[in-house]
Design a protein around this motif. Structure first.
Motif, PDB file in Angstrom:
ATOM      1  N   VAL A 213      78.204 -64.208 -18.547  1.00  0.00           N
ATOM      2  CA  VAL A 213      76.735 -64.114 -18.528  1.00  0.00           C
ATOM      3  C   VAL A 213      76.315 -62.728 -18.030  1.00  0.00           C
ATOM      4  N   HIS A 214      76.981 -62.278 -17.002  1.00  0.00           N
ATOM      5  CA  HIS A 214      76.658 -60.967 -16.419  1.00  0.00           C
ATOM      6  C   HIS A 214      76.959 -59.847 -17.419  1.00  0.00           C
ATOM      7  N   ARG A 215      78.126 -59.936 -18.066  1.00  0.00           N
ATOM      8  CA  ARG A 215      78.491 -58.904 -19.058  1.00  0.00           C
ATOM      9  C   ARG A 215      77.446 -58.829 -20.171  1.00  0.00           C
ATOM     10  N   ALA A 216      77.060 -59.994 -20.703  1.00  0.00           N
ATOM     11  CA  ALA A 216      76.086 -60.010 -21.811  1.00  0.00           C
ATOM     12  C   ALA A 216      74.758 -59.402 -21.364  1.00  0.00           C
ATOM     13  N   ALA A 217      74.366 -59.677 -20.131  1.00  0.00           N
ATOM     14  CA  ALA A 217      73.082 -59.159 -19.643  1.00  0.00           C
ATOM     15  C   ALA A 217      73.140 -57.645 -19.444  1.00  0.00           C
ATOM     16  N   VAL A 218      74.269 -57.132 -18.969  1.00  0.00           N
ATOM     17  CA  VAL A 218      74.404 -55.683 -18.794  1.00  0.00           C
ATOM     18  C   VAL A 218      74.357 -54.989 -20.155  1.00  0.00           C
ATOM     19  N   LEU A 219      75.024 -55.584 -21.121  1.00  0.00           N
ATOM     20  CA  LEU A 219      75.018 -55.024 -22.476  1.00  0.00           C
ATOM     21  C   LEU A 219      73.588 -54.961 -23.020  1.00  0.00           C
ATOM     22  N   LYS A 220      72.861 -56.041 -22.828  1.00  0.00           N
ATOM     23  CA  LYS A 220      71.481 -56.091 -23.311  1.00  0.00           C
ATOM     24  C   LYS A 220      70.624 -55.021 -22.621  1.00  0.00           C
ATOM     25  N   LEU A 221      70.828 -54.871 -21.323  1.00  0.00           N
ATOM     26  CA  LEU A 221      70.080 -53.854 -20.580  1.00  0.00           C
ATOM     27  C   LEU A 221      70.375 -52.457 -21.130  1.00  0.00           C
ATOM     28  N   LEU A 222      71.670 -52.151 -21.307  1.00  0.00           N
ATOM     29  CA  LEU A 222      72.056 -50.815 -21.778  1.00  0.00           C
ATOM     30  C   LEU A 222      71.553 -50.574 -23.201  1.00  0.00           C
ATOM     31  N   GLU A 223      71.638 -51.595 -24.052  1.00  0.00           N
ATOM     32  CA  GLU A 223      71.146 -51.445 -25.434  1.00  0.00           C
ATOM     33  C   GLU A 223      69.652 -51.133 -25.431  1.00  0.00           C
ATOM     34  N   GLY A 224      68.914 -51.822 -24.585  1.00  0.00           N
ATOM     35  CA  GLY A 224      67.476 -51.574 -24.485  1.00  0.00           C
ATOM     36  C   GLY A 224      67.191 -50.161 -24.005  1.00  0.00           C
ATOM     37  N   MET A 225      67.956 -49.711 -23.004  1.00  0.00           N
ATOM     38  CA  MET A 225      67.748 -48.355 -22.478  1.00  0.00           C
ATOM     39  C   MET A 225      68.020 -47.316 -23.566  1.00  0.00           C
ATOM     40  N   LYS A 226      69.106 -47.504 -24.295  1.00  0.00           N
ATOM     41  CA  LYS A 226      69.429 -46.549 -25.364  1.00  0.00           C
ATOM     42  C   LYS A 226      68.326 -46.560 -26.419  1.00  0.00           C
ATOM     43  N   ALA A 227      67.860 -47.752 -26.782  1.00  0.00           N
ATOM     44  CA  ALA A 227      66.830 -47.863 -27.824  1.00  0.00           C
ATOM     45  C   ALA A 227      65.525 -47.192 -27.389  1.00  0.00           C
ATOM     46  N   ARG A 228      65.220 -47.250 -26.102  1.00  0.00           N
ATOM     47  CA  ARG A 228      63.976 -46.651 -25.603  1.00  0.00           C
ATOM     48  C   ARG A 228      64.129 -45.174 -25.247  1.00  0.00           C
ATOM     49  N   GLY A 229      65.332 -44.647 -25.370  1.00  0.00           N
ATOM     50  CA  GLY A 229      65.546 -43.240 -25.016  1.00  0.00           C
ATOM     51  C   GLY A 229      65.637 -43.000 -23.524  1.00  0.00           C
ATOM     52  N   THR A 230      65.970 -44.025 -22.759  1.00  0.00           N
ATOM     53  CA  THR A 230      66.172 -43.866 -21.312  1.00  0.00           C
ATOM     54  C   THR A 230      67.478 -43.086 -21.103  1.00  0.00           C
ATOM     55  N   PRO A 231      67.449 -42.010 -20.319  1.00  0.00           N
ATOM     56  CA  PRO A 231      68.617 -41.124 -20.245  1.00  0.00           C
ATOM     57  C   PRO A 231      69.762 -41.661 -19.363  1.00  0.00           C
ATOM     58  N   VAL A 232      70.525 -42.580 -19.888  1.00  0.00           N
ATOM     59  CA  VAL A 232      71.702 -43.105 -19.181  1.00  0.00           C
ATOM     60  C   VAL A 232      72.943 -42.525 -19.849  1.00  0.00           C
ATOM     61  N   ASP A 233      73.888 -42.031 -19.023  1.00  0.00           N
ATOM     62  CA  ASP A 233      75.092 -41.381 -19.555  1.00  0.00           C
ATOM     63  C   ASP A 233      76.334 -42.249 -19.453  1.00  0.00           C
ATOM     64  N   ALA A 234      76.333 -43.203 -18.533  1.00  0.00           N
ATOM     65  CA  ALA A 234      77.587 -43.913 -18.274  1.00  0.00           C
ATOM     66  C   ALA A 234      77.324 -45.240 -17.588  1.00  0.00           C
ATOM     67  N   LEU A 235      78.310 -46.123 -17.711  1.00  0.00           N
ATOM     68  CA  LEU A 235      78.298 -47.391 -16.976  1.00  0.00           C
ATOM     69  C   LEU A 235      79.293 -47.292 -15.819  1.00  0.00           C
ATOM     70  N   GLY A 236      78.826 -47.563 -14.630  1.00  0.00           N
ATOM     71  CA  GLY A 236      79.710 -47.665 -13.469  1.00  0.00           C
ATOM     72  C   GLY A 236      80.209 -49.096 -13.368  1.00  0.00           C
ATOM     73  N   VAL A 237      81.509 -49.263 -13.491  1.00  0.00           N
ATOM     74  CA  VAL A 237      82.126 -50.594 -13.406  1.00  0.00           C
ATOM     75  C   VAL A 237      82.667 -50.713 -11.983  1.00  0.00           C
ATOM     76  N   GLN A 238      81.966 -51.473 -11.154  1.00  0.00           N
ATOM     77  CA  GLN A 238      82.303 -51.451  -9.724  1.00  0.00           C
ATOM     78  C   GLN A 238      83.763 -51.826  -9.474  1.00  0.00           C
ATOM     79  N   SER A 239      84.225 -52.900 -10.118  1.00  0.00           N
ATOM     80  CA  SER A 239      85.638 -53.274 -10.013  1.00  0.00           C
ATOM     81  C   SER A 239      86.026 -53.845  -8.643  1.00  0.00           C
ATOM     82  N   HIS A 240      85.145 -54.681  -8.088  1.00  0.00           N
ATOM     83  CA  HIS A 240      85.561 -55.496  -6.941  1.00  0.00           C
ATOM     84  C   HIS A 240      86.355 -56.664  -7.536  1.00  0.00           C
ATOM     85  N   LEU A 241      87.668 -56.472  -7.605  1.00  0.00           N
ATOM     86  CA  LEU A 241      88.512 -57.423  -8.324  1.00  0.00           C
ATOM     87  C   LEU A 241      88.790 -58.649  -7.467  1.00  0.00           C
TER      88      LEU A 241
END
Ligand code: 9MR
Length: 370
Positions: A213-241
């Motif tokens: 659920v979390h992965r799908a929501a992050v993807l949706k957020l990033l897709e929206g940002m890209k579509a709106r021209g929000t200047p995001v360069d990278a995804l930080g994957v925290q990796s608390h394993l």
């Protein structure tokens, strides 16, 4: 001449002098990573920054540090008008003096829980939207602008999503503006204030089955940002394993490797880079015996990093603390057996653990970055 690691650290601590020439030697994590074009680092902050031996360990092993709390609103904003940069400056100054890079964390932790208390009762006045936008933009501009010369990568927004529901969180700032607008304003302002810095959205979605659920929501957020021209360069994957449940019957958690690769494929297909920003292993469900626990933590780390480093977009790998002595996990959900957790590459006496060798081996096996 061979110098014993521990006496080296001890000597450096006694001298309390920066030794940039010795930092990141070829057999350190920073050095092994650098040979592949990867920047390795860790977080420092709280009282661990005042431990000279720990500073020396970080100076030796890392190419990069990130303040653990000192750049957050909770540390820099005693009130709506004032900024306090003393604690963050100390870490950034030390890093610069030791030839280490710095990541900025975080211009906005978009979570009510982690905002300073004053903002929860702040009077946004007759035009709450305008005032919320002003307050947010002023904060991002001031912090990003101050550190831009020395910080080349910012976690602009951290953890904007409720990982259980997949919806954007609400905060005192988002109520008048809307959560999506909060995120966009933060990124646009960061770009203006730090035009050359890498701008990162940072979150804790991971590779376990229970994180879909979390992965799908992050993807949706990033897709929206890209579509709106929000200047995001990278995804930080925290990796608390490790499992979020301390009593997980599946050990460190059932892994959904296909789902994780699909997620990373979709993120990188948007043109985004990946960073491992906060890696550690929550060992609660593992047996207490140290040799067995350390071996499982190391094997999990190696498998995870091999996968992450198979993406050439992964050029930064950071641990959330180098030593078990100072890990935040030791103050969070205790082990049922009461034993100290062992989430980091070095033990409480700063001796290397199997996890340290696993990280080194993953770097050594990684294809070189461009
Ligand atoms: O490790 C950090 C801990 O010392 C702080 O008390 C806490 C609140 O500021 O934040 C911890 O770091 C978090 C990071 O900022 C964002 N991702 C999760 C980290 C662990 O909770």
């Amino acid at each position: 001449m061979t110098i014993d690691r521990r006496s080296l650290i001890g000597g450096m601590a006694a001298l309390a002098l920066p030794l940039p020439a010795m930092a990141r030697g070829r057999d350190t994590l920073g050095g092994i990573a650098a040979a592949k074009g990867i920047r390795f680092g860790s977080t420092m902050g709280h009282k661990n920054f005042y431990d000279p031996a720990y500073r020396a360990l970080n100076a030796r092993e890392c190419a990069l540090v990130v303040p653990e709390t000192e750049m957050k609103w909770s540390a820099t904003r005693p009130d709506a008008r004032t900024f306090d940069f003393r604690a963050a400056d100390r870490i950034v100054d030390w890093a610069s003096a030791n030839g280490l890079g710095v990541r900025g964390h975080t211009l906005l932790w978009h979570s009510e829980r982690w905002m300073p208390d004053w903002i929860k009762t702040y009077d946004f006045g007759a035009n709450p939207r305008t005032e919320a936008e002003r307050l947010l933009a002023d904060h991002v501009r001031t912090v990003a602008g101050r550190y831009a010369p020395r910080v080349d990568s910012f976690d602009v927004v951290n953890e904007a999503i409720d990982s259980d529901t997949g919806t954007l969180r609400e905060t005192a700032l988002s109520k008048p503006i809307g959560a999506q607008a909060v995120i966009d304003i933060a990124f646009h302002t960061a770009r203006q204030a730090a035009p050359r810095a890498q701008l990162v959205y940072n979150d804790y979605m991971g590779w376990r089955q229970d994180e879909a659920v979390h992965r799908a929501a992050v993807l949706k957020l990033l897709e929206g940002m890209k579509a709106r021209g929000t200047p995001v360069d990278a995804l930080g994957v925290q990796s608390h394993l490790g499992s979020k449940y301390s009593d997980s019957p599946t050990g460190l958690g059932a892994i959904d490797e296909r789902g994780w690769r699909d997620f990373l494929d979709a993120v990188t297909a948007m043109g985004l880079d990946l960073l491992v920003t906060e890696m550690d292993v929550h060992d609660n469900p593992l047996p207490g015996a140290i040799a067995r626990r350390d071996a499982e933590v190391a094997a999990h780390t190696r498998a995870y990093l091999d996968l992450m480093l198979s993406y050439p977009q992964t050029k930064t790998v950071m641990c959330w603390g180098l030593s078990d002595r100072y890990s935040w996990l030791n103050g969070f959900r205790p082990r049922a057996d009461g034993l100290t957790k062992r989430p980091c590459p070095f033990d409480a006496a700063f001796r290397p653990k199997p996890m340290r060798d696993a990280i080194a081996a993953a770097f050594a096996a990684a294809p070189p970055r461009a």
